[in-house]
Enzyme design. Structure first.
Site, short mmCIF file in Angstrom:
data_model
loop_
_atom_site.label_atom_id
_atom_site.label_comp_id
_atom_site.label_asym_id
_atom_site.label_seq_id
_atom_site.Cartn_x
_atom_site.Cartn_y
_atom_site.Cartn_z
N ASP A 58 0.82 -1.21 0.00
CA ASP A 58 0.00 0.00 0.00
C ASP A 58 0.86 1.26 0.00
OD1 ASP A 58 -2.76 0.55 -0.33
OD2 ASP A 58 -2.78 1.51 1.63
N GLU A 99 -0.01 10.85 5.18
CA GLU A 99 -0.21 9.40 5.02
C GLU A 99 1.12 8.71 4.70
OE1 GLU A 99 -3.99 8.46 3.37
OE2 GLU A 99 -3.11 6.87 2.16
N GLU A 151 -11.30 6.01 -2.43
CA GLU A 151 -11.25 6.49 -1.04
C GLU A 151 -12.33 5.81 -0.18
OE1 GLU A 151 -8.55 7.75 -0.56
OE2 GLU A 151 -8.44 9.92 -0.84
N GLU A 221 -9.76 -3.25 -5.95
CA GLU A 221 -9.64 -3.24 -4.48
C GLU A 221 -9.69 -4.67 -3.92
OE1 GLU A 221 -8.87 -0.87 -2.35
OE2 GLU A 221 -8.92 0.83 -3.73
C1 LIG Z 1 -5.37 0.02 -2.51
C2 LIG Z 1 -5.79 1.30 -1.84
N1 LIG Z 1 -7.02 1.80 -2.09
C3 LIG Z 1 -7.38 2.98 -1.48
C4 LIG Z 1 -6.56 3.62 -0.63
C5 LIG Z 1 -7.02 4.90 0.04
N2 LIG Z 1 -6.41 6.04 -0.48
C6 LIG Z 1 -5.32 3.08 -0.42
N3 LIG Z 1 -4.42 3.66 0.41
N4 LIG Z 1 -4.91 1.89 -1.02
#
Ligand SMILES: Cc1ncc(CN)c(N)n1
Length: 232
Positions: A58, A99, A151, A221
């Site tokens: 991520d 973040e 999001e 996702e």
């Molecule tokens: C895979 C993924 N999807 C969404 C997000 C949220 N910005 C994230 N950090 N990573």
């Protein structure tokens, strides 16, 4: 630095195209927002090596997400016709700085060395998809719908890990609060309302494209969560 945790201006929720599509595609929406990986965080059974995989992947994803959001910001300035769109997107972009810093701290905490991590297939494919969305032929309503979905999946998923009855391990609640807090929820609602406003005036072709892109985000996702559990 914009802090989405404390900027919870109440945003009214309206029903529109997105909710209609979420009803129509409810099984993939549930698969994305209640994935076994997320449920395992909530019930405390999470495999920590999966969490570490997710963390590293991520981090790389978010680094690719920054130019995507920057592209949305440029379009908000040029194409939206509504000056407040820019502030909403700028808030999201600014919060990505925090973040990334958070990921770096978590990387040290969990002994995940980001410099050695290579993006796995699901990550590469998701990032390629984002790059395609950045091309100028993609309409503002479509990219906004995608932006909201990306999001919102995290907001819904991590908020679930904080809901009543959770057994989320204490060392993982930081991740859950990052996306599950009320400020982030309000921000997602602001993005959704922008997308809905654009969709109200969109042609049937643009609506079909936005619906397709929404479903594709949800599929990416799901694949991303699967990858975190060692899927690919
Ligand atoms: C895979 C993924 N999807 C969404 C997000 C949220 N910005 C994230 N950090 N990573």
């Amino acid at each position: 630095m914009k802090n989405l945790e404390t900027s919870s201006m109440e945003e009214p929720e309206k029903t529109g195209m997105i909710d209609t599509w979420l009803d129509k595609h409810s099984s993939i929406y549930t698969a994305a927002t209640r994935h076994a990986f997320v449920v395992s965080i909530r019930d405390g059974s999470v495999d920590l090596s999966s969490f570490r995989t997710w963390l590293g992947q991520d981090y790389l994803f978010v680094r690719g997400f920054v130019p995507f959001v920057a592209n949305v910001l440029i379009r908000a300035g040029k194409e939206s016709g509504e000056s407040s769109d820019m502030e909403v997107v700028l808030g999201g972009l600014a919060s990505l700085y925090d973040e990334i810093e958070w990921f770096k701290r978590e990387g040290s905490k969990w002994n995940v060395d980001f410099s050695t991590i290579v993006p796995q297939k699901a990550n590469q494919e998701y990032r390629r998809f984002l790059e395609a969305l950045m091309s100028s032929g993609v309409k503002y309503a479509v990219i906004m719908t995608a932006f909201w979905a990306i999001e919102a999946v995290y907001q819904e998923s991590f908020a679930h890990c904080l809901e009543d009855g959770n057994k989320t391990p204490a060392e993982l609640t930081g991740a859950c609060h990052r996306w599950g807090n009320d400020g982030f929820k309000q921000y997602c609602l602001s993005v959704k309302n922008i997308a809905e406003r654009c969709l109200e005036n969109a042609s049937s072709e643009v609506l079909a494209e936005a619906e397709n892109v929404l479903v594709r985000v949800l599929e990416h996702e799901v694949a991303f969560w699967e990858m975190s559990r060692g899927g690919n």
